[in-house]
Scaffold this motif. Structure first.
Motif, short mmCIF file in Angstrom:
data_model
loop_
_atom_site.label_atom_id
_atom_site.label_comp_id
_atom_site.label_asym_id
_atom_site.label_seq_id
_atom_site.Cartn_x
_atom_site.Cartn_y
_atom_site.Cartn_z
N ALA A 258 -4.20 0.34 -0.38
CA ALA A 258 -3.47 0.66 -1.31
C ALA A 258 -1.91 0.55 -0.70
O ALA A 258 -1.08 0.13 -1.45
CB ALA A 258 -3.66 1.88 -1.88
N ASP A 259 -1.68 0.75 0.47
CA ASP A 259 -0.39 0.99 0.94
C ASP A 259 0.04 -0.47 1.29
O ASP A 259 1.13 -0.84 0.89
CB ASP A 259 -0.65 1.67 2.38
CG ASP A 259 -0.54 3.15 2.21
OD1 ASP A 259 -0.21 3.53 1.18
OD2 ASP A 259 -0.91 3.57 3.32
N LEU A 260 -0.82 -1.39 1.68
CA LEU A 260 -0.53 -2.82 1.72
C LEU A 260 -0.37 -3.45 0.27
O LEU A 260 0.71 -4.34 0.10
CB LEU A 260 -1.59 -3.71 2.44
CG LEU A 260 -1.86 -3.40 4.17
CD1 LEU A 260 -3.09 -3.86 4.43
CD2 LEU A 260 -0.73 -4.04 4.61
N ALA A 261 -0.87 -2.87 -0.72
CA ALA A 261 -0.73 -3.62 -2.12
C ALA A 261 0.63 -2.71 -2.79
O ALA A 261 0.90 -3.06 -3.80
CB ALA A 261 -1.85 -3.42 -2.91
N LYS A 262 1.07 -1.75 -2.10
CA LYS A 262 2.23 -1.02 -2.63
C LYS A 262 1.68 -0.02 -3.83
O LYS A 262 2.58 0.03 -4.67
CB LYS A 262 3.32 -1.78 -2.98
CG LYS A 262 3.98 -2.47 -1.44
CD LYS A 262 5.21 -3.34 -1.74
CE LYS A 262 5.71 -3.97 -0.52
NZ LYS A 262 7.00 -4.78 -0.82
#
Length: 502
Positions: A477-481
């Motif tokens: 989720a962090d990589l996908a913002k």
């Protein structure tokens, strides 16, 4: 009866404690007695110190001398107390004034001719002294390069015992540390060098973004080791506290660089598969020394050809993977070394390891025995299991691979999001977050975790594995913002674990 006082530091692991050295003169026939749980090397200090004092132009006391090291119940190991013992004896006999001794710790081994020799563990010793309120330290001149890393403590270097005696009399000066010289960093291996392998590259990016452990499995020569060696280049530089902690481990190990002692980049350690448990975890007689996993603290530990490692060596990693530290007990005491590293395993699918799996000559039983060297409990602690495929074409200019710099920007952005989210708890990466926090304070909706619940219900996943899937989904989720993981992120995290069984 005159009593002289000086102070030194005892280092156990990377923890230190200020030691008071007392010298009492008189009360019997000429002899020297050392008390306070000294080891064999320290018991010999009285002979080294006597010769060093005499060869520095001073007279050794001709009466009974009792040397005490307090606290008396703490084991004292090594030769780093020699300088403090010599000064305490000279202060007790009135040969040097004691005005500069309060608030000063002295570290160093003495040679018979009075030279001050370097010792290991100066950096963690001075860090402990600073926490205890010490404002000044006298160390061997050859150890100034690491002692100068400790801010808030005045550090002075001594070449000979005679120099320290003159300094105590106010008649001479000691060596002051030089300004550190910034040296060029090692070149970063570029991901653009790796041909193909989109699944492996994506898994490497996810592992770097969340601090997750990683397993590469596939035929030989397809880029497993190349990818693993490029993981440190994706990681952010160490913070000041992390750098000092890593440098302290290397100081105790004795492997610090004189030109650039402060370890600012995540270390990379890749032991040979013949490594012993003691070399990997830490060991040795008396008091355990740090092992390779502690030298990889805040960095990457690569076990290439993982199935060739001995089973005891592999299983010894399990506690460190959970706790982020190792605790080793030996005859002279127990020590704790930090060991929070990212584990990367790379292995072939079978002993014969042909370029194409269809050419394998191993029996099913041989393949099982080979892969079973990586036990279920160990693999359950590895978040990402990646099955890599053979390269089918050398010509890749139609689809230029991303370089490390581009991928690193996404990794740093994802890490910044995670660090902001966990800042109030003190965690920096998703891999450090306990599963209980993810299930309670940051619980996901039931429809998001439905696939995970189904896998638990059918026995495809352990509770530990479910926690690791949750951590992995937060990284995705962090990589996908995204603000929080979606059902797709949870499914992708679960798929990464299922690939290990393929």
């Amino acid at each position: 009866m005159p009593i002289g006082h000086s102070w030194s530091v005892a280092v156990l692991g990377i923890d230190g404690r200020v030691i008071e050295v007392e010298a009492d003169l008189g009360g019997g026939l000429p002899m020297t007695k050392l008390v306070g749980l000294p080891d064999a090397g320290l018991r010999e200090a009285k002979d080294r110190v006597r010769s060093a004092v005499r060869n520095s132009g001073q007279q050794w006391p001709g009466e009974k001398l009792t040397l005490g090291l307090s606290p008396a119940n703490l084991p004292k190991l090594g030769s780093g107390y020699d300088l403090a013992i010599a000064v305490a004896v000279l202060a007790a006999s009135g040969k040097v004034p004691a005005t500069r001794l309060p608030g000063t710790v002295l570290l160093g081994e003495l040679s018979l001719d009075g030279r001050v020799r370097e010792v290991r563990g100066v950096l963690p010793g001075l860090l402990a002294a600073r926490r205890a309120g010490v404002k000044r330290a006298v160390v061997p001149a050859h150890s100034l390069f690491e002692a100068a890393l400790v801010e808030g403590v005045e550090v002075l270097g001594a070449v000979r015992l005679a120099d320290v005696i003159a300094w105590l009399h106010g008649e001479g000066t000691l060596v002051e540390p030089k300004a550190p010289v910034e040296t060029e960093t090692q070149p970063v291996l570029d991901l653009a060098d790796v041909l193909g392998q989109p699944e492996g590259r994506w898994a490497l990016e996810v592992a770097a973004a969340g601090g997750h452990h990683l397993l590469f499995k596939g035929p030989p020569g397809i880029g497993k080791t190349m990818l693993a060696k490029r993981l440190p280049g994706l990681l952010p530089p160490l913070s000041v506290d992390e750098a000092l902690e890593v440098t302290a481990v290397h100081s105790v190990h004795g492997s610090l660089s004189r030109t650039s002692p402060l370890v600012k980049t995540p270390p990379f350690v890749a032991p040979h598969h013949s490594v012993s448990v003691a070399a990997l975890v830490g060991g040795g007689s008396g008091l355990a020394a740090p092992g390779l996993i502690s030298q990889a603290h805040r960095g990457v530990l690569l076990l290439d050809e993982a199935c060739e490692f001995a089973a005891p060596a592999l299983e010894s990693l399990r506690t460190a993977l959970e706790d982020g530290e190792v605790r080793i007990s030996r005859s002279k005491g127990s020590v704790r070394y930090p060991a929070r590293f990212q584990l990367v395993l790379a292995t072939n699918p079978c002993p014969c390891a042909p370029p194409r799996e269809t050419d394998c000559t191993c029996t099913p039983a041989a393949r099982r025995r080979y892969l079973n060297r990586l036990s279920g409990p160990l693999l359950d602690r590895v978040d990402l299991h990646v099955r890599m495929r053979p390269i089918t074409a050398m010509n890749t200019h139609s689809d230029e691979p991303e370089p490390t710099a581009v991928v690193r920007e996404r990794v740093l952005s994802a890490r910044a999001r995670a660090a902001k989210r966990w800042s109030s708890h003190g965690w920096r990466t998703n891999a450090e977050v306990p599963g209980s926090v993810l299930r309670r304070e940051f619980a996901l909706p039931s429809e998001t975790t439905a696939l995970l619940d189904r896998a638990l219900d059918r026995g495809f996943l352990t509770a530990r594995g479910a926690d690791r899937c949750l951590r992995l989904s937060w990284t995705l989720a962090d990589l996908a913002k995204d603000e929080q993981p979606t059902a797709d992120h949870v499914a992708a995290a679960l798929e990464f674990r299922d690939r290990g069984a393929a």
